[in-house]
Design a protein around this motif. Structure first.
Motif, PDB file in Angstrom:
ATOM      1  N   LEU A 251      14.624  -8.893   9.557  1.00  0.00           N
ATOM      2  CA  LEU A 251      14.930  -7.959  10.639  1.00  0.00           C
ATOM      3  C   LEU A 251      13.702  -7.194  11.123  1.00  0.00           C
ATOM      4  O   LEU A 251      13.714  -6.648  12.221  1.00  0.00           O
ATOM      5  CB  LEU A 251      15.997  -6.979  10.136  1.00  0.00           C
ATOM      6  N   ASP A 252      12.647  -7.184  10.332  1.00  0.00           N
ATOM      7  CA  ASP A 252      11.527  -6.278  10.577  1.00  0.00           C
ATOM      8  C   ASP A 252      10.533  -6.783  11.606  1.00  0.00           C
ATOM      9  O   ASP A 252      10.295  -7.989  11.729  1.00  0.00           O
ATOM     10  CB  ASP A 252      10.751  -6.046   9.286  1.00  0.00           C
ATOM     11  N   GLY A 253       9.921  -5.830  12.283  1.00  0.00           N
ATOM     12  CA  GLY A 253       8.664  -6.097  12.945  1.00  0.00           C
ATOM     13  C   GLY A 253       7.571  -6.118  11.899  1.00  0.00           C
ATOM     14  O   GLY A 253       7.732  -5.606  10.787  1.00  0.00           O
ATOM     15  N   TYR A 254       6.440  -6.715  12.239  1.00  0.00           N
ATOM     16  CA  TYR A 254       5.349  -6.821  11.267  1.00  0.00           C
ATOM     17  C   TYR A 254       4.494  -5.558  11.270  1.00  0.00           C
ATOM     18  O   TYR A 254       4.142  -5.031  12.328  1.00  0.00           O
ATOM     19  CB  TYR A 254       4.465  -8.024  11.568  1.00  0.00           C
ATOM     20  N   ALA A 255       4.149  -5.097  10.072  1.00  0.00           N
ATOM     21  CA  ALA A 255       3.198  -4.001   9.915  1.00  0.00           C
ATOM     22  C   ALA A 255       2.546  -4.142   8.545  1.00  0.00           C
ATOM     23  O   ALA A 255       3.202  -4.583   7.587  1.00  0.00           O
ATOM     24  CB  ALA A 255       3.886  -2.645  10.034  1.00  0.00           C
ATOM     25  N   SER A 260       2.345   4.160  -0.977  1.00  0.00           N
ATOM     26  CA  SER A 260       3.337   5.225  -1.107  1.00  0.00           C
ATOM     27  C   SER A 260       3.590   5.494  -2.579  1.00  0.00           C
ATOM     28  O   SER A 260       3.784   4.572  -3.370  1.00  0.00           O
ATOM     29  CB  SER A 260       4.649   4.823  -0.420  1.00  0.00           C
ATOM     30  N   ASP A 261       3.580   6.761  -2.939  1.00  0.00           N
ATOM     31  CA  ASP A 261       3.903   7.158  -4.306  1.00  0.00           C
ATOM     32  C   ASP A 261       5.375   7.518  -4.438  1.00  0.00           C
ATOM     33  O   ASP A 261       5.843   7.839  -5.530  1.00  0.00           O
ATOM     34  CB  ASP A 261       3.044   8.356  -4.724  1.00  0.00           C
ATOM     35  N   LYS A 262       6.097   7.480  -3.335  1.00  0.00           N
ATOM     36  CA  LYS A 262       7.514   7.823  -3.331  1.00  0.00           C
ATOM     37  C   LYS A 262       8.366   6.559  -3.388  1.00  0.00           C
ATOM     38  O   LYS A 262       7.928   5.474  -2.987  1.00  0.00           O
ATOM     39  CB  LYS A 262       7.875   8.617  -2.073  1.00  0.00           C
ATOM     40  N   LEU A 263       9.581   6.707  -3.872  1.00  0.00           N
ATOM     41  CA  LEU A 263      10.552   5.614  -3.832  1.00  0.00           C
ATOM     42  C   LEU A 263      11.027   5.442  -2.392  1.00  0.00           C
ATOM     43  O   LEU A 263      11.528   6.389  -1.776  1.00  0.00           O
ATOM     44  CB  LEU A 263      11.738   5.932  -4.744  1.00  0.00           C
ATOM     45  N   LEU A 264      10.855   4.247  -1.836  1.00  0.00           N
ATOM     46  CA  LEU A 264      11.280   3.969  -0.467  1.00  0.00           C
ATOM     47  C   LEU A 264      12.699   3.412  -0.500  1.00  0.00           C
ATOM     48  O   LEU A 264      12.957   2.397  -1.153  1.00  0.00           O
ATOM     49  CB  LEU A 264      10.333   2.963   0.187  1.00  0.00           C
ATOM     50  N   GLU A 265      13.613   4.056   0.175  1.00  0.00           N
ATOM     51  CA  GLU A 265      15.012   3.651   0.158  1.00  0.00           C
ATOM     52  C   GLU A 265      15.345   2.835   1.399  1.00  0.00           C
ATOM     53  O   GLU A 265      15.197   3.304   2.523  1.00  0.00           O
ATOM     54  CB  GLU A 265      15.920   4.884   0.058  1.00  0.00           C
ATOM     55  N   ASP A 266      15.756   1.583   1.179  1.00  0.00           N
ATOM     56  CA  ASP A 266      16.141   0.668   2.260  1.00  0.00           C
ATOM     57  C   ASP A 266      15.152   0.705   3.420  1.00  0.00           C
ATOM     58  O   ASP A 266      15.519   0.952   4.574  1.00  0.00           O
ATOM     59  CB  ASP A 266      17.552   0.993   2.761  1.00  0.00           C
ATOM     60  N   PRO A 267      13.863   0.440   3.145  1.00  0.00           N
ATOM     61  CA  PRO A 267      12.872   0.509   4.222  1.00  0.00           C
ATOM     62  C   PRO A 267      13.083  -0.583   5.264  1.00  0.00           C
ATOM     63  O   PRO A 267      13.548  -1.682   4.962  1.00  0.00           O
ATOM     64  CB  PRO A 267      11.542   0.317   3.485  1.00  0.00           C
ATOM     65  N   LEU A 268      12.736  -0.260   6.485  1.00  0.00           N
ATOM     66  CA  LEU A 268      12.790  -1.191   7.611  1.00  0.00           C
ATOM     67  C   LEU A 268      11.711  -0.804   8.597  1.00  0.00           C
ATOM     68  O   LEU A 268      11.537   0.378   8.904  1.00  0.00           O
ATOM     69  CB  LEU A 268      14.163  -1.141   8.290  1.00  0.00           C
ATOM     70  N   VAL A 269      10.977  -1.803   9.081  1.00  0.00           N
ATOM     71  CA  VAL A 269      10.022  -1.575  10.166  1.00  0.00           C
ATOM     72  C   VAL A 269      10.693  -2.021  11.454  1.00  0.00           C
ATOM     73  O   VAL A 269      10.798  -3.231  11.723  1.00  0.00           O
ATOM     74  CB  VAL A 269       8.719  -2.368   9.949  1.00  0.00           C
ATOM     75  N   PRO A 270      11.229  -1.085  12.265  1.00  0.00           N
ATOM     76  CA  PRO A 270      11.886  -1.504  13.509  1.00  0.00           C
ATOM     77  C   PRO A 270      10.894  -2.244  14.402  1.00  0.00           C
ATOM     78  O   PRO A 270       9.746  -1.810  14.542  1.00  0.00           O
ATOM     79  CB  PRO A 270      12.318  -0.176  14.145  1.00  0.00           C
ATOM     80  N   ARG A 278       6.703 -10.462  14.587  1.00  0.00           N
ATOM     81  CA  ARG A 278       7.864 -10.158  13.753  1.00  0.00           C
ATOM     82  C   ARG A 278       7.683 -10.922  12.435  1.00  0.00           C
ATOM     83  O   ARG A 278       6.765 -11.724  12.306  1.00  0.00           O
ATOM     84  CB  ARG A 278       9.159 -10.571  14.452  1.00  0.00           C
ATOM     85  N   VAL A 279       8.547 -10.706  11.456  1.00  0.00           N
ATOM     86  CA  VAL A 279       8.317 -11.229  10.109  1.00  0.00           C
ATOM     87  C   VAL A 279       9.316 -12.318   9.734  1.00  0.00           C
ATOM     88  O   VAL A 279      10.507 -12.212  10.039  1.00  0.00           O
ATOM     89  CB  VAL A 279       8.388 -10.105   9.058  1.00  0.00           C
ATOM     90  N   ALA A 280       8.825 -13.354   9.085  1.00  0.00           N
ATOM     91  CA  ALA A 280       9.659 -14.372   8.429  1.00  0.00           C
ATOM     92  C   ALA A 280       9.156 -14.534   7.006  1.00  0.00           C
ATOM     93  O   ALA A 280       8.005 -14.204   6.692  1.00  0.00           O
ATOM     94  CB  ALA A 280       9.599 -15.696   9.185  1.00  0.00           C
ATOM     95  N   ARG A 281      10.022 -15.046   6.132  1.00  0.00           N
ATOM     96  CA  ARG A 281       9.715 -15.103   4.701  1.00  0.00           C
ATOM     97  C   ARG A 281      10.112 -16.445   4.091  1.00  0.00           C
ATOM     98  O   ARG A 281      10.953 -17.166   4.626  1.00  0.00           O
ATOM     99  CB  ARG A 281      10.469 -13.995   3.962  1.00  0.00           C
ATOM    100  N   GLY A 282       9.512 -16.772   2.946  1.00  0.00           N
ATOM    101  CA  GLY A 282      10.022 -17.828   2.094  1.00  0.00           C
ATOM    102  C   GLY A 282       9.254 -19.128   2.028  1.00  0.00           C
ATOM    103  O   GLY A 282       9.488 -19.932   1.138  1.00  0.00           O
TER     104      GLY A 282
END
Length: 354
Positions: A251-255, A260-270, A278-282
């Motif tokens: 779903l993400d755009g690429y960045a 980050s030293d914090k816990l990221l909850e359900d991150p998404l790059v709109p 945009r991003v593809a994986r695998g």
């Protein structure tokens, strides 16, 4: 236009254009969400079970695997072999529960959405909305492709390929309208979390790329094309072809990742207003084993549709992406209609060179 003028206009239109569902807009999404709220009974993670399903309009079968929520280190460590710079720094991420497609979406599922024999505008809206049109009928769908989109590699049981991120998301909307479950693409974090399946190694089977033949189709063993889904061993959470066969839209755009030293909850790059990247994986059948690693990332580019003869380029096809497909996700938490509408239409963008 005042209310009286609007009434006169409506009276002058054929009944087929008055009684039909609304166009593919927020009002249509609200109707889809009502069905989803009525149909979806699971409220807690403990109630999530795997299920076999079928596309109601066609009977094409697919299966969904429950993925429990949890935390993991996203990205690759600096010492991982074949690591790319954009896979780090690693970040601690929390992911909420969801279901994920056991296999990649196949032509059996996707082709009836892609080819409908209905006259369409370039944005995929039907040229005329018939009186008896159903909500799924009104969802925007691809214009007819100008070439055979499997490129002779096979259709029945094979992964669907060469669609844009927008086309994959509109398929999710079309399927949601029929089934009463909210489907979308996975976020990049959800995808890697599910791919790793609790592992911290380069691949979900370990660090040895030579063992990949048991789990993945890639250039060394694919006979120069993609292969039917579900033939290789699954990863520890029951997902087939999560490594190899076709790379999968997220779903993400690429960045680049940010430290980050914090816990990221359900991150998404709109995605930005620009179409690329945009991003593809695998990793895919076209790649070497290093591209199949759990942390490997792919950036979309204009080169993925260079053969497309249309001006402007089609919003539906990446004709050069013969290794590009997608996999479904269904989150446990049902978002608002506004969020659904934003997600299902986030694949559009302004053509730009990347």
């Amino acid at each position: 236009m005042n209310r009286f003028q609007g009434t006169l206009l409506a009276l002058s239109l054929p009944l087929s254009l008055i009684a039909a569902p609304p166009a593919d807009d927020l009002e249509l999404v609200k109707q889809i969400r009502e069905k989803i709220i009525a149909k979806s009974t699971e409220k807690k993670e403990a109630e999530m079970k795997g299920y076999d399903s079928a596309v109601p309009e066609t009977g094409a079968k697919f299966a969904m695997v429950p993925i429990k929520g949890g935390q993991f280190l996203m990205g690759s460590p600096a010492e991982e072999a074949e690591r790319k710079e954009d896979e780090g720094p690693q970040r601690k991420v929390a992911v909420s529960p969801f279901w994920m497609g056991k296999c990649e979406v196949t032509w059996d599922e996707y082709e009836p959405f892609m080819i409908t024999n209905i006259s369409r505008k370039k944005d995929g809206a039907p040229s005329v909305i018939a009186e008896d049109a159903t909500v799924p009928d009104v969802v925007s769908k691809p214009t007819t492709p100008y070439t055979e989109m499997s490129f002779g590699m096979g259709t029945k049981g094979y992964p669907a390929i060469s669609m844009t991120q927008h086309a994959a998301l509109k398929y999710c909307q079309w399927l949601s309208a029929q089934t009463g479950h909210f489907y979308r693409l996975p976020t990049e974090a959800e995808w890697e979390y599910a791919c790793r399946a609790g592992t911290t190694t380069a691949y979900s089977w370990g660090d040895d790329p030579t063992k990949g033949g048991d789990y993945a189709w890639y250039w060394d063993n694919c006979d120069g094309k993609y292969q039917p889904v579900g033939q290789k061993k699954p990863n520890p959470w029951g997902l087939h072809d999560i490594h190899g066969n076709v790379i999968e839209w997220v779903l993400d755009g690429y960045a680049p990742y940010q430290k980050s030293d914090k816990l990221l909850e359900d991150p998404l790059v709109p995605p930005s207003e620009n179409l690329y990247p945009r991003v593809a994986r695998g990793g895919s059948w076209y790649d070497g084993p290093e591209a199949l690693r759990s942390a490997a990332r792919f950036k979309s580019s204009a080169a993925w549709k260079v053969q497309d003869p249309q001006l402007p380029k089609s919003i539906w096809y990446h004709t050069n992406g013969m290794w590009l497909g997608f996999r479904l996700v269904r989150p446990l938490e049902i978002p608002s209609a506004e969020e659904m509408h934003r997600i299902w239409n986030s694949g559009r963008g302004i053509e730009n060179e990347e």
